[in-house]
Each structure stands twice: as C-alpha cells, then as structure tokens.
Design a protein around this motif. Structure first.
Motif, mmCIF file in Angstrom:
data_model
loop_
_atom_site.group_PDB
_atom_site.id
_atom_site.type_symbol
_atom_site.label_atom_id
_atom_site.label_comp_id
_atom_site.label_asym_id
_atom_site.label_seq_id
_atom_site.Cartn_x
_atom_site.Cartn_y
_atom_site.Cartn_z
ATOM 1 N N LEU A 1 0.828 -1.207 0.000
ATOM 2 C CA LEU A 1 0.000 0.000 0.000
ATOM 3 C C LEU A 1 0.862 1.257 0.000
ATOM 4 C CD1 LEU A 1 -3.023 -0.671 2.399
ATOM 5 C CD2 LEU A 1 -3.053 -0.341 -0.065
ATOM 6 N N TYR A 2 1.953 1.212 0.799
ATOM 7 C CA TYR A 2 2.850 2.366 0.803
ATOM 8 C C TYR A 2 3.446 2.594 -0.597
ATOM 9 C CZ TYR A 2 2.685 2.485 5.899
ATOM 10 O OH TYR A 2 2.274 2.588 7.188
ATOM 11 N N GLY A 3 3.812 1.502 -1.236
ATOM 12 C CA GLY A 3 4.326 1.628 -2.590
ATOM 13 C C GLY A 3 3.282 2.200 -3.540
ATOM 14 N N CYS B 1 -5.916 10.290 -4.434
ATOM 15 C CA CYS B 1 -4.894 10.369 -3.368
ATOM 16 C C CYS B 1 -5.557 10.271 -1.996
ATOM 17 C CB CYS B 1 -4.100 11.669 -3.481
ATOM 18 S SG CYS B 1 -2.965 11.706 -4.885
ATOM 19 N N GLY B 2 -6.650 10.997 -1.847
ATOM 20 C CA GLY B 2 -7.354 10.951 -0.575
ATOM 21 C C GLY B 2 -7.919 9.577 -0.276
ATOM 22 N N LEU B 3 -8.388 8.876 -1.339
ATOM 23 C CA LEU B 3 -8.924 7.534 -1.152
ATOM 24 C C LEU B 3 -7.849 6.582 -0.635
ATOM 25 C CD1 LEU B 3 -11.187 5.445 -1.483
ATOM 26 C CD2 LEU B 3 -10.465 5.159 -3.867
ATOM 27 N N VAL B 4 -6.680 6.608 -1.285
ATOM 28 C CA VAL B 4 -5.585 5.727 -0.854
ATOM 29 C C VAL B 4 -5.098 6.115 0.541
ATOM 30 C CG1 VAL B 4 -3.251 4.940 -1.388
ATOM 31 C CG2 VAL B 4 -4.902 5.272 -3.232
ATOM 32 N N SER B 5 -4.972 7.412 0.780
ATOM 33 C CA SER B 5 -4.526 7.874 2.100
ATOM 34 C C SER B 5 -5.525 7.479 3.181
ATOM 35 C CB SER B 5 -4.329 9.387 2.091
ATOM 36 O OG SER B 5 -3.344 9.758 1.149
ATOM 37 N N GLN C 1 -6.356 -3.621 -0.341
ATOM 38 C CA GLN C 1 -5.297 -3.625 -1.348
ATOM 39 C C GLN C 1 -5.889 -3.567 -2.757
ATOM 40 O OE1 GLN C 1 -2.648 -6.931 -1.003
ATOM 41 N NE2 GLN C 1 -1.030 -5.994 -2.234
ATOM 42 N N ALA C 2 -7.007 -4.298 -2.946
ATOM 43 C CA ALA C 2 -7.643 -4.292 -4.263
ATOM 44 C C ALA C 2 -8.177 -2.902 -4.602
ATOM 45 C CB ALA C 2 -8.773 -5.324 -4.293
ATOM 46 N N VAL C 3 -8.785 -2.230 -3.596
ATOM 47 C CA VAL C 3 -9.305 -0.872 -3.829
ATOM 48 C C VAL C 3 -8.164 0.075 -4.177
ATOM 49 C CG1 VAL C 3 -10.437 1.098 -2.721
ATOM 50 C CG2 VAL C 3 -11.321 -1.216 -2.356
ATOM 51 N N ALA C 4 -7.044 -0.029 -3.436
ATOM 52 C CA ALA C 4 -5.889 0.837 -3.721
ATOM 53 C C ALA C 4 -5.316 0.560 -5.108
ATOM 54 C CB ALA C 4 -4.822 0.634 -2.647
ATOM 55 N N GLU C 5 -5.258 -0.704 -5.503
ATOM 56 C CA GLU C 5 -4.736 -1.036 -6.833
ATOM 57 C C GLU C 5 -5.649 -0.477 -7.931
ATOM 58 O OE1 GLU C 5 -4.401 -5.241 -6.727
ATOM 59 O OE2 GLU C 5 -2.482 -5.264 -5.635
ATOM 60 N N ARG C 6 -6.970 -0.563 -7.697
ATOM 61 C CA ARG C 6 -7.892 0.021 -8.683
ATOM 62 C C ARG C 6 -7.699 1.535 -8.768
ATOM 63 N NH1 ARG C 6 -11.552 -3.847 -6.500
ATOM 64 N NH2 ARG C 6 -12.501 -2.259 -5.139
ATOM 65 N N GLU D 1 -6.613 3.609 -11.979
ATOM 66 C CA GLU D 1 -7.403 4.747 -12.463
ATOM 67 C C GLU D 1 -6.528 5.992 -12.563
ATOM 68 O OE1 GLU D 1 -11.446 7.291 -11.313
ATOM 69 O OE2 GLU D 1 -10.913 5.486 -10.174
ATOM 70 N N MET D 2 -5.607 6.173 -11.589
ATOM 71 C CA MET D 2 -4.693 7.312 -11.643
ATOM 72 C C MET D 2 -3.797 7.227 -12.890
ATOM 73 S SD MET D 2 -3.622 10.126 -10.186
ATOM 74 C CE MET D 2 -3.900 10.177 -8.431
ATOM 75 N N ARG D 3 -3.330 6.022 -13.216
ATOM 76 C CA ARG D 3 -2.521 5.850 -14.426
ATOM 77 C C ARG D 3 -3.321 6.198 -15.664
ATOM 78 N NH1 ARG D 3 -0.211 -0.067 -12.590
ATOM 79 N NH2 ARG D 3 1.501 0.674 -11.218
ATOM 80 N N ASP D 4 -4.573 5.676 -15.704
ATOM 81 C CA ASP D 4 -5.438 5.993 -16.839
ATOM 82 C C ASP D 4 -5.710 7.489 -16.912
ATOM 83 O OD1 ASP D 4 -5.482 3.281 -17.266
ATOM 84 O OD2 ASP D 4 -7.438 2.966 -16.311
#
Length: 623
Positions: free
Chosen positions: A174-176, A213-217, A234-239, A243-246
């Motif tokens: 998650l930190y990564g 960013c706020g979601l992951v934080s 972890q799945a939510v953070a990966e999504r 989405e951030m990449r997209d």
C-alpha cells in the motif's frame, strides 16, 4: 405377796396422779422434823415407820424406774449409735458407689469422646484422601487444558505472525501504491503549467487525482488505526492506482492534442506576424520583474514571498463564489419590506444559533445540531425561536443561509476556538459533514477563511501603490477601528483560532456520513498548505505561531498518512526553516519561535506527534 402387788399398783396409780407428778424432796421428813419437833414430836414418831416404808417403796420404784430408764436410754443410745453407724456406713457406701458411678461415667464419656475423635479422624483422613484424589484428577485435567491452551496460544501466535507478515506485505504494498499515486498526482499538478499556455481546463483531472490520493490515504489511515490492510483494501488501492494511471494517460493525451492545436495556431500566428511585420515595426519588450531578494539583499532562489499562481487562481475563484452568493441575495438584504426583514432575521437565527450551540457535551447533542443545519439547507422546515423556518420562504433564502452559515463557522474559529482550543474539533466535524453534503457551503467557508486569515491560503497580501496603510492592515487580517489597529497578541490569537479550525476540518469527517465518498477537503490540502508556506519567506511572529497551531492540531494525522515524507518535512523545518525564522525574529518576539522549536524537538525525540487535546474519540459519539 398379793398385798405387795397391790402396793405396787397403788404406787403406780399414785405416780400417775397429779400429786405423783409433783416433785418431792427426799429429806422432807428430816426438815419437817426439825421444824415441827417441838410441836409434833409424838405424831412424827408415829409416821416415820410408814414414811420409811413408803419412802423405801418410792426409792425402790425410782431405782427400778431409773435403772429401766438407764437401760432403755442405753439401749436407745446403742440403737441410735448402731443406726448412725449403719447410716454412716450406708452413706459411705453410697458415696463410694457415687464416686464409682461418676468415675465410670467419666471413663465412658472419655471413651465416647475418644471414639468420636477416632471416628472424626478416620473420616477426615478419608475426606483428605478423597480431596487428594480429586485434586490429582483436577490437576491432571488442568494440565491437559493448559497444554491444550498453550497449543492453542502457539497456534494463534503463529496465525497472528502469519497474519502480520501478510499484513505487513500488504502494508508495504500500500505504501508503494501510495507513493506511486502521489508521484502520479504530482505529475498531474505539474501539468497545471500547461493550462494558461494551452488554454485548456485541466481542473477535472487534478480534482479526480486529489480524490484518488485521498482515497488511498484514507485506506492507509484506517489501516493504521485498525491494524493491517485486508485484501479488499489492497484491491481498492490497486484500482485507484490503475485509475490514476489511466487519468494521467488521458491527461497526457489531452495535453498532446492541446499542444498540437497550439502549435498549429502558433504557426498560423507566425505567418500572420510575418506578413504584417513591415507595417507594425519592431516589437516592444516588457520588463520582467526582478527575482525576490532574501535577507541581506542576496537573491533567494529557494523561497519566495509571492504565492503560486495556481493557488492565487484558486483563491480568486473562491472569492468570486462568495461575491456571486452575496449578489444572489442582495435583494433580500436591501429589502425595506417588513415581512422580508422578518424572514431574513429568522433565517439568520436558524443558521447561526445552532453553530453557536456546538460543544463537546455529548455526541447525541452534536448530531441533533447537525441534523437541524442539514434540514435547513435541504429546504425542510426547522424550529427557531418558537417558529417554523424554511429557506423556501424566500427565493434567495438558500443563498443567504449558506453565506451566513459559512460566515458563522469561520467566526466561531476566530472567537471560540481562539479562546478554547478544544472547541475546534466539534465545530470542525459539523462543518466537514455539512461541507460533504452541501459543497457550496464548503467553498464559502474557505472564502470567508481566506478573507479573514489570508495565511490560511497561504497568501501574504502585497502592499500596492497608493493603498492606505489601514486598508493594507485589513488585508493582512488586522482589525482596524477608528484608525486604531488591534494589538499584536489579539491578532495572533484570532489567526491561531482560524488556523486551528482549518487544521481540524481537513482531518475530520462526519461519522454518520457515507464512507464511500472521500473527504471534500482532506489532508492532501493540509500537506499542500504546509509545503507552500515552507516555500515562502517567513513572517516575524506570524509564521512560527501558525506553524505551531497547525502541527499541534493535525500533525498526528499528517504523520499517519505521509509517514516518512512527513518526517522529512519536519527535519526540513528544523534544519533549514528555523534559521530563517530566527533571523527575522526580534528578541521580544522569540516566544512563538521557541514554542514551535521545543514542540518539534520533542516530537523528533519521541518520533511521534501526539494526538491533539480535545480530539473526538469513538466513546464521544456513544454519549
């Protein structure tokens, strides 16, 4: 001898008569003779023979009687002595028998007691043996249970270790993910430089990037409070990362298209300028402003006084929102109609009084206040001053209520929080909840806050040519009345209250709201504020005071969310920014600087920012 027998009978009869019972002196004859010898000498001589005879008989009778009496007495005495001896012997025997019976009884009682004691002893021994057997049995069972418990504990420890290892792996992941999301978000922010050049609106990309960013934080912060992240987290953070990449890809494509359009337009403009060059003559170059100067007149390449352009645009946008809102209810404000004035007064009371009632008395009370404000903004009737009030009473009622409500929230920070620092948290959590449900109120809160405390932007208003000194002091946040400027202590106290309210708002969310949405103005804005104020030249007394207030209130939340990056920034403050503050601070204004310095040094020593005093815990909401 018959006459003699009769004589005895006669004597017996005489003895039994009254005279016979009289006492006679044995020498009465002699005394009588002496007394009457001269007179009766001849008769006494005649009587002496009879008297002697009678006397003899009497004496013989007395002798016999005496002998009989002595014999009878002797016999009686002997009889009594025999009886006494018999009774004595009998009593002695009875006493012996009594003693024997008593001794027998004692022996018997002793024997019985001895038997009872022996019986009790045997029973006690038997009970003791039984207890020993039960104890051995229980000890055996307990040992079995202890072994089972120990095995279970070891199993749980192993499971917990595996869970922690998995959790730590997920947490590192998650930190990564967070680091990559923040890096991508920085790339999104960096694209802001293309906005004015390319004439394209990229705010939607930045807004969505901040939300992600706020979601992951938020996931990491919740993980820090509750333990380790789950696979779902972890799945939510990966999504979110994907989405951030997209989002960044879409942004780059948008910028590429805009660049192509700009290049084409520039080419066309160059052609036009080339055609008209001979007619227009040479171009006049504008003078570029000199770079900002640091202390001592040297050029300061690191820090600046002027705020970033993007921040100033955001600042002006919020002020425009506020101005438009004021224009929207201008008719209601300037109306001379008594009914309109009454409606305006009722709406103002309904909006401001609940905010004044916010306290830490109980979570249930706070929820009642929140529901009342939310219902008022939603067009539902509420009770105020004994009357039913609703924004639908006037077409401009909603705009008026939103403006006055935002103004009151900021005023509570300026006054109530300034005097009682713990009051920041209940006011902030209600403001945050209202902001989430009614975003326009949040924009108005920021507009009021920036106008009264420009350091919350952060923004150092410049002095403009021709500006009156009093007007400039007002733009800096000072209160000026009758050409008298408020004292510096009171000014710092008000600024401190508003910064504390802002620092509390960015980290709190209304606990009864939907958790699916992110914070409307979360900790990423706090991180932006801290980073920007450290990129600006410090102001004497003001910067140190506001940094201390901001970090004391939301430093703990920033530490949990940004972790290593946060501590790097704290070290930056200590090593690079402290000397700058100290260089511009006079000896009489060192109090705020020393307080900030001691606070950060203690935090660095303990490697922790303490939870602020008055922070609302979960138990508060159950009250």
């Amino acid at each position: 001898m018959p006459s003699e027998g009769r004589c005895w009978e006669t004597l017996q009869a005489l003895r039994s008569s009254d005279k016979g019972r009289l006492c006679y002196h044995r020498d009465w004859l002699l005394r009588g003779e002496d007394k009457h010898e001269s007179q009766h000498a001849e008769p006494m001589a005649l009587q002496s023979s009879r008297g002697i005879k009678v006397e003899g008989c009497i004496r013989m009778y007395e002798l016999v009687h005496r002998m009989r009496g002595r014999e009878g007495l002797r016999q009686w005495q002997e009889e009594q002595e025999r009886k006494v001896r018999a009774l004595s012997e009998m009593a002695s025997e009875q006493l012996k028998r009594f003693d024997e019976r008593k001794e027998l009884k004692h022996h018997k009682e002793f024997q019985d007691l001895r038997e009872v004691m022996e019986k009790s002893s045997r029973e006690a021994l038997g009970h003791q043996e039984k207890l020993k057997a039960e104890h051995r049995h229980r000890a055996k069972i307990l040992n079995l249970k202890l072994r089972e418990a120990e095995q279970q504990r070891l199993k749980q420890v192993e499971q917990e270790r595996l869970r922690k290892e998995e959790g730590q792996v997920r947490l590192r992941g998650l930190y990564g993910l967070q680091e990559e999301v923040l890096h991508l978000n920085q790339q999104l922010d960096a694209s802001e430089q293309h906005k004015d050049v390319l004439k394209v609106d990229l705010s939607a990309f930045r807004t969505r990037g901040n939300q992600l960013c706020g979601l992951v934080s938020g996931i990491i912060r919740a993980t820090s409070e509750n333990g380790f992240p789950t696979a779902e987290d972890q799945a939510v953070a990966e999504r979110a990362l994907q989405e951030m990449r997209d989002l960044l890809t879409s942004l780059q494509q948008e910028i590429a298209r805009a660049c192509e359009d700009k290049r084409r337009q520039d080419l066309e403009a160059q052609v036009k300028r080339r055609d008209s060059h001979m007619q227009q003559g040479p171009e006049v170059h504008r003078e570029t402003p000199a770079p900002s100067q640091g202390p001592g007149g040297k050029q300061n390449e690191d820090l600046q006084v002027k705020v970033q352009d993007s921040t100033m645009r955001w600042y002006h946008q919020l002020q425009d929102v506020s101005s438009q809102c004021v224009l929207a209810f201008e008719e209601l404000t300037n109306s001379k109609d008594s009914q309109a004035k009454k409606v305006k007064m009722d709406l103002q009371k309904a909006a401001t009084i609940p905010v004044s009632q916010i306290s830490t008395i109980a979570g249930s009370k706070l929820k009642e206040i929140f529901d009342k404000i939310h219902n008022l903004l939603s067009g539902k009737p509420v009770q105020s001053g004994g009357r039913s009030v609703s924004v639908t009473l006037n077409p401009q009622g909603l705009d008026f209520v939103q403006y006055k409500l935002a103004e009151k929230f900021v005023k509570q920070g300026e006054e109530e929080v300034a005097s009682h620092h713990e009051a920041a948290f209940p006011i902030a959590v209600v403001a945050s909840g209202i902001w989430e449900l009614h975003p326009r109120v949040g924009d108005l809160i920021l507009a009021h806050l920036h106008r009264k405390c420009p350091y919350s932007v952060p923004f150092y208003p410049p002095f403009k040519e021709g500006m009156a000194l009093e007007d400039y002091q007002r733009t800096l946040g000072y209160q000026v009345k009758d050409s008298k400027v408020e004292q510096q202590d009171n000014f710092l106290k008000r600024m401190s209250g508003m910064i504390r309210l802002y620092a509390a708002i960015i980290q709190l969310r209304w606990p009864y709201g939907g958790r699916q949405q992110i914070h409307p103005h979360g900790l990423n804005h706090g991180w932006r504020w801290l980073a920007q104020i450290l990129n600006m030249e410090p102001l004497s007394d003001v910067t140190a005071t506001l940094l201390f207030d901001f970090l004391e209130v939301c430093g703990n939340a920033l530490m949990k969310q940004y972790q290593v990056q946060f501590w790097k920034m704290i070290l930056l403050i200590k090593e690079d920014y402290f000397p700058r503050i100290e260089a511009i601070t006079s000896s009489g204004q060192m109090g705020s600087f020393i307080r900030l310095k001691q606070f950060l040094e203690k935090c660095l020593q303990r490697k922790e920012i303490p939870v602020p005093k008055g922070f609302l815990t979960s138990s508060f909401w159950r009250s």
